[in-house]
Design an enzyme around this catalytic site. Sequence first.
Site, PDB file in Angstrom:
ATOM      1  N   GLN A  53     -47.505 -52.747 100.860  1.00  0.00           N
ATOM      2  CA  GLN A  53     -46.840 -51.437 100.874  1.00  0.00           C
ATOM      3  C   GLN A  53     -46.800 -50.883 102.300  1.00  0.00           C
ATOM      4  O   GLN A  53     -47.823 -50.841 102.982  1.00  0.00           O
ATOM      5  CB  GLN A  53     -47.564 -50.477  99.923  1.00  0.00           C
ATOM      6  CG  GLN A  53     -46.853 -49.157  99.713  1.00  0.00           C
ATOM      7  CD  GLN A  53     -45.498 -49.287  99.011  1.00  0.00           C
ATOM      8  OE1 GLN A  53     -45.275 -50.193  98.214  1.00  0.00           O
ATOM      9  NE2 GLN A  53     -44.577 -48.397  99.315  1.00  0.00           N
ATOM     10  N   ASP A  80     -40.124 -58.585  98.710  1.00  0.00           N
ATOM     11  CA  ASP A  80     -39.569 -57.384  99.340  1.00  0.00           C
ATOM     12  C   ASP A  80     -38.378 -57.730 100.240  1.00  0.00           C
ATOM     13  O   ASP A  80     -37.624 -56.844 100.649  1.00  0.00           O
ATOM     14  CB  ASP A  80     -40.641 -56.714 100.229  1.00  0.00           C
ATOM     15  CG  ASP A  80     -41.154 -55.415  99.636  1.00  0.00           C
ATOM     16  OD1 ASP A  80     -40.431 -54.790  98.856  1.00  0.00           O
ATOM     17  OD2 ASP A  80     -42.297 -55.028  99.985  1.00  0.00           O
ATOM     18  N   LYS A 132     -45.272 -49.700  90.530  1.00  0.00           N
ATOM     19  CA  LYS A 132     -44.954 -51.132  90.551  1.00  0.00           C
ATOM     20  C   LYS A 132     -45.885 -51.889  89.607  1.00  0.00           C
ATOM     21  O   LYS A 132     -45.445 -52.760  88.848  1.00  0.00           O
ATOM     22  CB  LYS A 132     -45.048 -51.676  91.988  1.00  0.00           C
ATOM     23  CG  LYS A 132     -43.915 -51.161  92.880  1.00  0.00           C
ATOM     24  CD  LYS A 132     -44.126 -51.407  94.367  1.00  0.00           C
ATOM     25  CE  LYS A 132     -43.041 -50.707  95.180  1.00  0.00           C
ATOM     26  NZ  LYS A 132     -43.190 -50.840  96.645  1.00  0.00           N
TER      27      LYS A 132
HETATM   28  N1  GUN Z   1     -42.226 -48.490 101.791  1.00  0.00           N
HETATM   29  C1  GUN Z   1     -41.084 -47.828 101.493  1.00  0.00           C
HETATM   30  N2  GUN Z   1     -40.258 -48.610 100.768  1.00  0.00           N
HETATM   31  C2  GUN Z   1     -40.900 -49.776 100.597  1.00  0.00           C
HETATM   32  C3  GUN Z   1     -40.555 -50.980  99.927  1.00  0.00           C
HETATM   33  O1  GUN Z   1     -39.474 -51.151  99.338  1.00  0.00           O
HETATM   34  N3  GUN Z   1     -41.486 -51.965  99.976  1.00  0.00           N
HETATM   35  C4  GUN Z   1     -42.667 -51.817 100.622  1.00  0.00           C
HETATM   36  N4  GUN Z   1     -43.495 -52.851 100.635  1.00  0.00           N
HETATM   37  N5  GUN Z   1     -43.004 -50.730 101.265  1.00  0.00           N
HETATM   38  C5  GUN Z   1     -42.122 -49.715 101.243  1.00  0.00           C
END
Ligand code: GUN
Length: 293
Positions: free
Chosen positions: A97, A120, A53
Amino acid sequence: MTRILDGKAIAAELRAEIAEKTAILKQTRGIQPGIALLLVGENPASQVYVRSKAKACEELGFYSETLHKPADTSEEDVLAQVRAWNTDPHIHGILVQLPLPKHIDEMRVLLAIAPSKDVDGFHPENVGRLVAGLPGFVSCTPAGIMEIIKRSNIEMRGKHAVVVGRSNIVGKPMANLLYQKNPHANAIVTICHTAAADLAYYTKQADVLIAAVGVPEVITGEQVKDGVVVIDVGINRIVDASAPKGTRLVGDVHYESVAAKASAITPVPGGVGPMTIAMLMSNTYQSAAGEVY
Ligand code: GUN
């Protein structure tokens, strides 16, 4: 002929569009989209995701800051950090995350993120906006799937879409996107989950099948009908002695047998996966440009 839905190419196209719009946003309004990434603990997959990211931010001309905290960080510390980013004018998107270590209440943390920076799309305010058909941030993987559907000109109106999986991140928002009354959705939607005694009963009825189960190759060719459009959300690493590394990535559908019957299918890797980060960038751009809130 089975059409391969090339998510990698669609994601690259989308990222190029965002990079161009970002340059214009900087020039015309002096705004650089900024994202804050919080990683707590040492989960190896999470570390890879967060790094990817941050790299995407660099490539698209975004500002990003990554905070990597030890696994024993307190919930209070996490909440204080989120609140600081909520009022930081350089930050337009906050990403915590998941999963978080068990002693931290994930929902408390998600609730602390300002909905206007929740790129998100996990905050209940944004989930509610999606259900109500209001503008808001949508979870990146299902939003990316809608983008694949749209850019591949797949007609969804009146089609029977079967979503396998009911997670907050994929299954639930996916189903809610698919039945919305808009030109690229308007489908009839079924959601299946672990309580289905006979999963094949449902998957065989799918015109469009979205597999978000998290179990390698669990849906086989016998469980789908001819001409189905298949979107495979799974990314599972399995042991394969014949592969160069001894393992390989597979989806939630058994590719060979399902592709033999499908009219279109997303491969793994290179299907849905690359769209997730592209949509995160898209959401963050939109936040910075004030296009959502
Ligand atoms: N863990 C697994 N997929 C995601 C996601 O799309 N965003 C975040 N923040 N954590 C995750």
